[in-house]
Design a protein around this motif. Structure first.
Motif, mmCIF file in Angstrom:
data_model
loop_
_atom_site.group_PDB
_atom_site.id
_atom_site.type_symbol
_atom_site.label_atom_id
_atom_site.label_comp_id
_atom_site.label_asym_id
_atom_site.label_seq_id
_atom_site.Cartn_x
_atom_site.Cartn_y
_atom_site.Cartn_z
ATOM 1 N N GLU A 247 82.048 42.165 -37.866
ATOM 2 C CA GLU A 247 82.657 42.537 -39.428
ATOM 3 C C GLU A 247 82.159 43.937 -39.585
ATOM 4 N N SER A 248 80.849 44.128 -39.435
ATOM 5 C CA SER A 248 80.186 45.400 -39.725
ATOM 6 C C SER A 248 80.951 46.726 -39.216
ATOM 7 N N ALA A 249 81.419 46.324 -38.177
ATOM 8 C CA ALA A 249 82.270 47.467 -37.334
ATOM 9 C C ALA A 249 83.653 47.815 -38.031
ATOM 10 N N VAL A 250 84.131 46.612 -38.324
ATOM 11 C CA VAL A 250 85.635 46.809 -39.120
ATOM 12 C C VAL A 250 85.233 47.600 -40.618
ATOM 13 N N LYS A 251 84.175 47.236 -41.201
ATOM 14 C CA LYS A 251 83.737 47.725 -42.540
ATOM 15 C C LYS A 251 83.608 49.128 -42.237
ATOM 16 N N ARG A 252 82.729 49.558 -41.046
ATOM 17 C CA ARG A 252 82.262 50.915 -41.003
ATOM 18 C C ARG A 252 83.462 51.870 -40.559
ATOM 19 N N LYS A 253 84.646 51.431 -39.878
ATOM 20 C CA LYS A 253 85.726 52.075 -39.399
ATOM 21 C C LYS A 253 86.626 52.144 -40.585
ATOM 22 N N MET A 254 86.519 51.353 -41.501
ATOM 23 C CA MET A 254 87.416 51.604 -42.842
ATOM 24 C C MET A 254 86.475 51.977 -44.062
ATOM 25 N N ASN A 255 85.319 52.606 -43.690
ATOM 26 C CA ASN A 255 84.393 53.354 -44.554
ATOM 27 C C ASN A 255 84.063 52.458 -45.852
ATOM 28 N N VAL A 256 84.112 51.122 -45.778
ATOM 29 C CA VAL A 256 83.927 50.343 -46.992
ATOM 30 C C VAL A 256 82.361 49.750 -46.652
ATOM 31 N N LYS A 257 81.731 49.377 -47.902
ATOM 32 C CA LYS A 257 80.381 48.606 -47.800
ATOM 33 C C LYS A 257 80.640 47.208 -47.758
ATOM 34 N N PHE B 133 69.006 47.539 -33.722
ATOM 35 C CA PHE B 133 69.454 46.789 -33.051
ATOM 36 C C PHE B 133 70.712 47.487 -32.125
ATOM 37 N N TRP B 134 71.677 47.778 -33.041
ATOM 38 C CA TRP B 134 72.934 48.436 -32.709
ATOM 39 C C TRP B 134 73.279 49.475 -33.842
ATOM 40 N N PRO B 135 72.708 50.686 -33.726
ATOM 41 C CA PRO B 135 72.799 51.601 -35.090
ATOM 42 C C PRO B 135 74.282 52.165 -35.125
ATOM 43 N N ALA B 136 74.693 52.351 -34.023
ATOM 44 C CA ALA B 136 76.289 52.901 -34.399
ATOM 45 C C ALA B 136 77.271 51.902 -34.987
ATOM 46 N N VAL B 137 76.780 50.596 -34.770
ATOM 47 C CA VAL B 137 77.701 49.957 -35.334
ATOM 48 C C VAL B 137 77.256 48.977 -36.782
ATOM 49 N N SER B 138 76.082 48.696 -36.708
ATOM 50 C CA SER B 138 75.157 48.041 -37.960
ATOM 51 C C SER B 138 74.064 48.805 -38.096
ATOM 52 N N PRO B 139 73.956 49.774 -39.015
ATOM 53 C CA PRO B 139 72.775 50.558 -38.971
ATOM 54 C C PRO B 139 71.251 49.905 -39.490
ATOM 55 N N LYS B 140 71.999 48.634 -40.386
ATOM 56 C CA LYS B 140 70.675 48.213 -41.082
ATOM 57 C C LYS B 140 70.112 47.204 -40.300
ATOM 58 N N LYS B 141 70.829 46.687 -39.184
ATOM 59 C CA LYS B 141 70.001 45.588 -38.455
ATOM 60 C C LYS B 141 69.094 45.948 -37.240
ATOM 61 N N THR B 142 68.001 45.534 -37.555
ATOM 62 C CA THR B 142 66.867 45.707 -36.556
ATOM 63 C C THR B 142 66.623 44.619 -35.591
ATOM 64 N N TRP B 143 66.074 45.113 -34.612
ATOM 65 C CA TRP B 143 65.369 43.879 -33.347
ATOM 66 C C TRP B 143 64.616 43.049 -33.955
ATOM 67 N N LEU C 294 83.608 36.712 -49.455
ATOM 68 C CA LEU C 294 83.520 35.771 -48.405
ATOM 69 C C LEU C 294 83.412 36.140 -47.076
ATOM 70 N N LEU C 295 84.388 37.208 -46.565
ATOM 71 C CA LEU C 295 83.889 37.528 -45.116
ATOM 72 C C LEU C 295 82.872 38.194 -45.078
ATOM 73 N N ASP C 296 81.908 38.733 -45.610
ATOM 74 C CA ASP C 296 80.796 39.178 -45.673
ATOM 75 C C ASP C 296 79.822 38.034 -45.417
ATOM 76 N N ARG C 297 79.988 37.069 -46.165
ATOM 77 C CA ARG C 297 79.153 35.885 -46.144
ATOM 78 C C ARG C 297 79.293 34.827 -45.131
ATOM 79 N N PHE C 298 80.593 34.800 -44.390
ATOM 80 C CA PHE C 298 80.900 33.928 -43.752
ATOM 81 C C PHE C 298 80.989 34.506 -42.179
ATOM 82 N N ASP C 299 80.888 35.843 -42.130
ATOM 83 C CA ASP C 299 80.901 36.517 -40.710
ATOM 84 C C ASP C 299 80.363 35.966 -39.556
ATOM 85 N N GLY C 300 79.043 35.424 -40.110
ATOM 86 C CA GLY C 300 77.862 34.917 -39.081
ATOM 87 C C GLY C 300 78.465 33.624 -38.641
#
Length: 264
Positions: free
Chosen positions: A214-224, A159-169, A236-242
Motif C-alpha cells: 500500500e505504501s508503494a501505491v501511495k508513493r506512486k500517487m504522491n499521497v501521504k 527495510f526497503w527505503p525506495a518503497v517505504s522510507p519509514k520502515k526499518t529493520w 481504512l486502507l492505511d489501517r487494514f493494509d497489514g
C-alpha cells in the motif's frame, strides 16, 4: 513528545483511534454472522472508495459507485455457490477499472485483493471460528504496534527505503518477535501445535508486505494517506493494509494445506 529525535506527536490520535476501532472490531468479530458480514462490506466499500479517489481524484461519483458495487458483491457472495465467488468478486474491480480509466493495472490488482480480503475474513469467521480469527487479528495488530514502537525507538537501517522510507529493520524484527509472543499465548490457551510459532512469524511478515504494497501505491500517487477518515491513521486502507496482506497469505495457505481450527 520526542524520543531519540523521533517525533511522537501522532501517538495520542493513533491510540484513541485504535481504541475505538478495536472496540468496534471486537464486537463485530464476536458477533459473527450477518453483523460481521455487514461490517466487512462497509469496510471494503470504504477501502475501494479510498483506492479509487487516490488513483483518480476527479472521479468522485465513480468512486462511490465502485464502493457500493463492491459492498453488494461481498454480501451476495455469501449466498452463492463457491464456483461463482471469484468471478463475482472480480466484477467490481473490472467495472471500477473501466470507470476510472486511470492506473488500471493497480486498481485491478489492489481492488480485487481488497474484495477477496473482505470475503476471506467473513469466510474465515464462519468456517474456522472466533478463536482462529482472533489469533489472525491479534498477530497482525501486535506486529503493527511492535513495529511502530520498535522502529521509532530503535531506528537503524531501512527495510526497503525506495518503497517505504519509514520502515526499518528494527521495526520489522520487533514485529516478528511480537507475533511469536502472541503465538505462545495461543499455544497456552488452545490445542494448537508448535507449528503455530513459525506460522505466526510468516503471517507477521505477510502483513508487513501488505503495508509495503500500500505504501508503494501511495508513493506512486504522491499521497501521504489513503484518506483522512481516521485521526492518526489516515484511512481504512492505511489501517487494514497489514491485515489484508496477512489474511490473503492465510487464505492462500488454506488452499494448499489443511488449516487446523484453534479450540480453547
Amino acid at each position: 513528545m520526542k524520543w531519540r529525535g523521533r517525533s511522537w506527536e501522532d501517538l495520542r490520535p493513533r491510540v484513541i483511534t485504535s481504541a475505538v476501532l478495536t472496540t468496534v472490531g471486537v464486537v463485530v468479530v464476536y458477533a459473527g454472522g450477518t453483523l460481521f458480514a455487514l461490517a466487512a462490506a462497509v469496510a471494503v466499500a470504504v477501502m475501494l472508495w479510498e483506492l479509487s479517489t487516490m488513483l483518480a481524484p476527479s472521479k468522485g461519483s465513480e468512486a462511490l459507485q465502485i464502493a457500493l458495487l463492491g459492498a453488494a458483491a461481498l454480501l451476495l457472495a455469501r449466498f452463492l455457490p463457491p464456483i461463482f465467488t471469484l468471478p463475482l468478486l472480480a466484477a467490481p474491480a473490472i467495472v471500477g477499472a473501466s470507470l476510472l480509466k486511470k492506473h488500471i493495472a493497480i486498481f485491478l490488482g489492489f481492488g480485487f485483493a481488497t474484495l477477496v480480503f473482505g470475503h476471506g475474513m467473513v469466510w474465515a469467521r464462519e468456517v474456522h471460528g472466533l478463536v482462529w480469527l482472533l489469533w489472525l487479528i491479534f498477530t497482525i495488530v501486535a506486529t503493527d504496534v511492535a513495529g511502530y514502537f520498535g522502529g521509532r525507538s530503535l531506528g537503524g537501517p531501512k527495510f526497503w527505503p525506495a518503497v517505504s522510507p519509514k520502515k526499518t529493520w528494527s521495526g520489522v524484527v520487533c514485529g516478528w518477535i511480537a507475533a511469536a509472543l502472541v503465538s505462545l499465548i495461543f499455544l497456552r490457551i488452545t490445542d494448537a501445535g508448535r507449528d503455530l510459532i513459525w506460522i505466526s512469524v510468516l503471517l507477521s511478515f505477510a502483513s508487513q508486505l501488505g503495508d509495503i504494497a500500500e505504501s508503494a501505491v501511495k508513493r506512486k500517487m504522491n499521497v501521504k494517506d489513503s484518506s483522512n477518515l481516521l485521526p492518526g491513521h489516515g484511512g481504512l486502507l492505511d489501517r487494514f493494509d497489514g491485515l489484508m496482506g496477512g489474511a490473503l497469505f492465510m487464505l492462500l495457505v488454506a488452499q494448499i494445506v489443511d488449516v487446523p481450527d484453534l479450540i480453547l
